[in-house]
Design an enzyme around this catalytic site. Structure first.
Site, mmCIF file in Angstrom:
data_model
loop_
_atom_site.group_PDB
_atom_site.id
_atom_site.type_symbol
_atom_site.label_atom_id
_atom_site.label_comp_id
_atom_site.label_asym_id
_atom_site.label_seq_id
_atom_site.Cartn_x
_atom_site.Cartn_y
_atom_site.Cartn_z
ATOM 1 N N ASN A 1 45.200 25.553 8.090
ATOM 2 C CA ASN A 1 44.256 24.558 6.879
ATOM 3 C C ASN A 1 42.611 24.075 8.218
ATOM 4 O O ASN A 1 43.747 24.606 9.330
ATOM 5 C CB ASN A 1 45.132 22.859 6.512
ATOM 6 C CG ASN A 1 45.595 22.892 8.100
ATOM 7 O OD1 ASN A 1 45.362 22.218 8.511
ATOM 8 N ND2 ASN A 1 47.189 22.440 7.293
ATOM 9 N N ASP B 1 52.189 22.715 2.559
ATOM 10 C CA ASP B 1 53.279 22.412 1.995
ATOM 11 C C ASP B 1 54.369 22.990 1.345
ATOM 12 O O ASP B 1 55.232 23.379 1.100
ATOM 13 C CB ASP B 1 52.946 21.491 0.614
ATOM 14 C CG ASP B 1 52.283 20.149 1.020
ATOM 15 O OD1 ASP B 1 52.993 19.502 1.799
ATOM 16 O OD2 ASP B 1 51.404 19.761 0.192
ATOM 17 N N LYS C 1 52.738 44.687 9.863
ATOM 18 C CA LYS C 1 50.921 43.603 10.196
ATOM 19 C C LYS C 1 51.124 44.562 7.938
ATOM 20 O O LYS C 1 50.817 45.836 7.888
ATOM 21 C CB LYS C 1 50.176 44.599 10.651
ATOM 22 C CG LYS C 1 48.787 44.370 10.049
ATOM 23 C CD LYS C 1 47.319 44.958 10.920
ATOM 24 C CE LYS C 1 46.320 44.600 10.493
ATOM 25 N NZ LYS C 1 45.087 45.148 11.116
ATOM 26 N N PHE D 1 49.687 9.441 7.219
ATOM 27 C CA PHE D 1 47.905 9.518 7.305
ATOM 28 C C PHE D 1 48.154 10.310 5.363
ATOM 29 O O PHE D 1 49.178 10.768 5.159
ATOM 30 C CB PHE D 1 47.241 10.697 7.391
ATOM 31 C CG PHE D 1 46.889 10.202 9.524
ATOM 32 C CD1 PHE D 1 48.223 9.749 10.108
ATOM 33 C CD2 PHE D 1 45.651 9.877 9.616
ATOM 34 C CE1 PHE D 1 47.411 9.403 11.349
ATOM 35 C CE2 PHE D 1 44.891 9.731 10.742
ATOM 36 C CZ PHE D 1 46.099 8.723 11.467
ATOM 37 N N LYS E 1 51.631 7.819 -1.862
ATOM 38 C CA LYS E 1 52.045 8.402 -1.214
ATOM 39 C C LYS E 1 52.674 6.997 -0.239
ATOM 40 O O LYS E 1 54.157 7.519 0.151
ATOM 41 C CB LYS E 1 50.649 8.832 -0.064
ATOM 42 C CG LYS E 1 51.064 10.587 -0.493
ATOM 43 C CD LYS E 1 49.661 11.548 0.293
ATOM 44 C CE LYS E 1 49.867 12.575 -0.582
ATOM 45 N NZ LYS E 1 48.054 12.831 -0.001
HETATM 46 O O1 PMT Z 1 43.572 17.418 13.446
HETATM 47 P P1 PMT Z 1 42.078 16.535 12.909
HETATM 48 O O2 PMT Z 1 40.806 17.785 12.969
HETATM 49 O O3 PMT Z 1 41.153 15.650 13.399
HETATM 50 O O4 PMT Z 1 41.311 15.678 11.217
HETATM 51 C C1 PMT Z 1 42.944 14.892 10.599
HETATM 52 C C2 PMT Z 1 43.378 14.671 9.349
HETATM 53 C C3 PMT Z 1 42.164 15.056 8.518
HETATM 54 C C4 PMT Z 1 43.745 16.158 9.473
HETATM 55 C C5 PMT Z 1 44.605 13.634 9.771
HETATM 56 O O5 PMT Z 1 43.471 12.259 9.506
HETATM 57 C C6 PMT Z 1 45.105 13.506 8.450
HETATM 58 O O6 PMT Z 1 44.686 12.722 6.866
HETATM 59 N N1 PMT Z 1 46.769 13.666 8.809
HETATM 60 C C7 PMT Z 1 47.236 14.528 7.475
HETATM 61 C C8 PMT Z 1 46.696 15.749 6.628
HETATM 62 C C9 PMT Z 1 47.943 15.713 5.005
HETATM 63 O O7 PMT Z 1 48.331 16.695 5.416
HETATM 64 O O8 PMT Z 1 47.383 14.765 4.378
HETATM 65 P P2 PMT Z 1 48.599 14.727 3.227
HETATM 66 O O9 PMT Z 1 48.027 14.202 2.544
HETATM 67 O O10 PMT Z 1 49.055 16.026 2.790
HETATM 68 O O11 PMT Z 1 49.891 13.729 3.456
HETATM 69 C C10 PMT Z 1 50.434 12.960 3.271
HETATM 70 C C11 PMT Z 1 51.048 12.903 5.185
HETATM 71 O O12 PMT Z 1 52.686 13.626 4.982
HETATM 72 C C12 PMT Z 1 50.911 12.735 6.133
HETATM 73 O O13 PMT Z 1 51.621 12.163 7.068
HETATM 74 C C13 PMT Z 1 51.274 14.497 6.492
HETATM 75 O O14 PMT Z 1 51.980 14.495 8.037
HETATM 76 C C14 PMT Z 1 53.201 14.299 5.891
HETATM 77 N N2 PMT Z 1 53.576 15.638 5.823
HETATM 78 C C15 PMT Z 1 52.986 16.655 4.156
HETATM 79 C C16 PMT Z 1 53.315 17.585 3.579
HETATM 80 C C17 PMT Z 1 55.032 17.955 4.818
HETATM 81 N N3 PMT Z 1 55.362 18.918 4.307
HETATM 82 N N4 PMT Z 1 55.505 16.761 5.479
HETATM 83 C C18 PMT Z 1 55.143 15.962 5.695
HETATM 84 O O15 PMT Z 1 55.524 15.011 6.230
#
Ligand code: PMT
Length: 402
Positions: A209, A278, A288, A322, A336
């Protein structure tokens, strides 16, 4: 907070030299004793008279001009400074520092001083990303030289990118934190995740990503500055590890999950800024994958939701998540926050200009389970991170000293 400190400001020759006037003026307003040393090229951008007037002290440029004092001036200045700040620090000056060259007043002072040195790089983005500059910066950091910035954005050459000198206010704040120190989170242990995980398809390809890691790295820096012992579990990025932070490098969500879970019980704070995949490919090809002209389907299997798992396991830890959203920001973020059982959720609408993936700035809201919400305007990711640290201190029940 800086009263009485002797600060030597080095100015090298870049367009950002004009910002040195603002820096010197701000330092004087904080009742410091400021001495300025300029390179010859810097004098092409800003007149020594300006800096002499603002610092209320002679400005040094030439090693061999009639001395302003009786003593060996470059040594005397080097010895009396409590701190040396080079702003702007051009690619050329950084290279000289890395090499240990001393062919003018400023480079000689920099070699002679035993005071802590801060450099605020300023240059065109291509020069900043050049391997030689990156190697020099790394070398300087290894020698204990503190890096401030650089920022990203519009550049004097007309292009956009990394390499803009940090604003004088940011430089000042860094010095204040250095001298006053922050023991706000002293004794606390923090873990931050950053970057985008990479889920391999075969030995050369992965699903990934757009996360650059900047947000998470800024959080790690801010926690470390606040005194917390900080571990950064990082997916691949180009970013240097913030000073004093322990970095653990991972590639995949599963690796990140292992590193985070194995440390969780000893942590006081965990901030999950990483963009975790995810799903991962069900099968990783050993060789490959060859093209044969036919359509392909990749079967994906779910990765563990690390944050949700931490939410289930948490005892006394402050857990911060986040949410990167492209629609219904608040509703999705709130869902969330509750589902993952976090103490604070940082919501960012990653479709907004100046926010989210890759951007040097972010536009966020902090959401709390008790219904509170704090909206922030666009600001650098480091500023967002510092606001986050203030909230973390509250959540830990630590007194904040503003
Ligand atoms: O890295 P940069 O370029 O500075 O960009 C910053 C950012 C956009 C990545 C950051 O600000 C941000 O939003 N990070 C969370 C990205 C994310 O995966 O969001 P989500 O809404 O999909 O996940 C929600 C939360 O669950 C996040 O804290 C994530 O770390 C966590 N998560 C998600 C999926 C997973 N399988 N395990 C997790 O722990």
């Amino acid at each position: 907070m800086l009263t009485g400190k002797k600060i030597l400001v080095g100015v090298s020759g870049g367009i950002a030299a004009y910002k040195a006037a603002d820096l010197v003026s701000r330092l004087r307003k904080m009742h410091t004793e400021v001495h300025v040393v300029m390179t010859k090229s810097a004098t092409e951008f800003i007149a020594p008279l300006t800096l002499r007037s603002l610092s209320a002290n002679p400005v040094y440029v030439d090693m061999f001009e009639e001395p302003k004092l009786w003593n060996v001036e470059h040594i005397a200045l080097a010895e009396k400074a409590d701190v040396v700040v080079v702003a702007p620090a051009t690619a050329n000056l950084l290279a000289k520092m890395a090499m240990g060259l001393a062919d003018d007043f400023l480079s000689t002072v920099l070699l002679a001083t035993r005071a802590p040195i801060f450099v605020a790089p300023a240059m065109n983005h291509a020069m900043y990303h050049h391997p030689a500059t990156q190697r020099n910066l790394k070398l300087l950091q290894e020698r204990g030289i503190h890096l401030i910035g650089p920022d990203s954005g519009f550049q004097a050459c007309g292009s956009e990118g990394d390499g803009r000198m940090s604003q004088p206010e940011e430089i000042l704040q860094t010095l204040v934190r250095f001298f006053v120190g922050s023991s706000q989170l002293k004794g606390k242990k923090a873990l931050v995740t950053a970057g985008g995980t990479q889920e391999p398809l075969d030995p050369v390809r992965f699903l990934g990503n757009r996360s650059s890691g900047r947000m998470g790295y800024a959080v790690a820096q801010a926690l470390q500055e606040a005194g917390a012992e900080t571990v950064l579990v990082s997916a691949p990025t180009d970013l240097p590890t913030p000073e004093g932070v322990t970095r653990v490098s991972v590639h995949t969500a599963l690796e990140m999950c292992d590193e985070v879970l194995s440390r969780f019980s000893e942590m006081d704070v965990v901030v999950k800024a990483a963009a975790v995949a995810d799903y991962r490919p069900a099968v990783q090809a050993e060789q490959k994958i060859k093209k044969d002209g036919s359509n392909r389907t990749i079967e994906l299997v779910p990765n563990p939701d690390i944050l949700a798992e931490l939410g289930r396991k948490k005892t006394s830890q402050v857990l911060i998540g986040f949410a990167a959203e492209t629609e219904n920001l608040l509703a999705n973020a709130q869902e969330k926050m509750l589902r993952k059982n976090v103490n604070l959720l940082v919501a960012n609408d990653v479709t907004q200009q100046g926010a989210g993936f890759g951007s040097p700035t972010n536009i966020v809201s902090f959401l709390f389970p008790d219904g509170r919400k704090i909206d922030f305007p666009q600001m650098s990711k480091l500023e967002v991170a510092r606001h986050l640290v203030t909230e973390i201190a509250h959540l830990l029940g630590v007194e904040t000293k503003e």
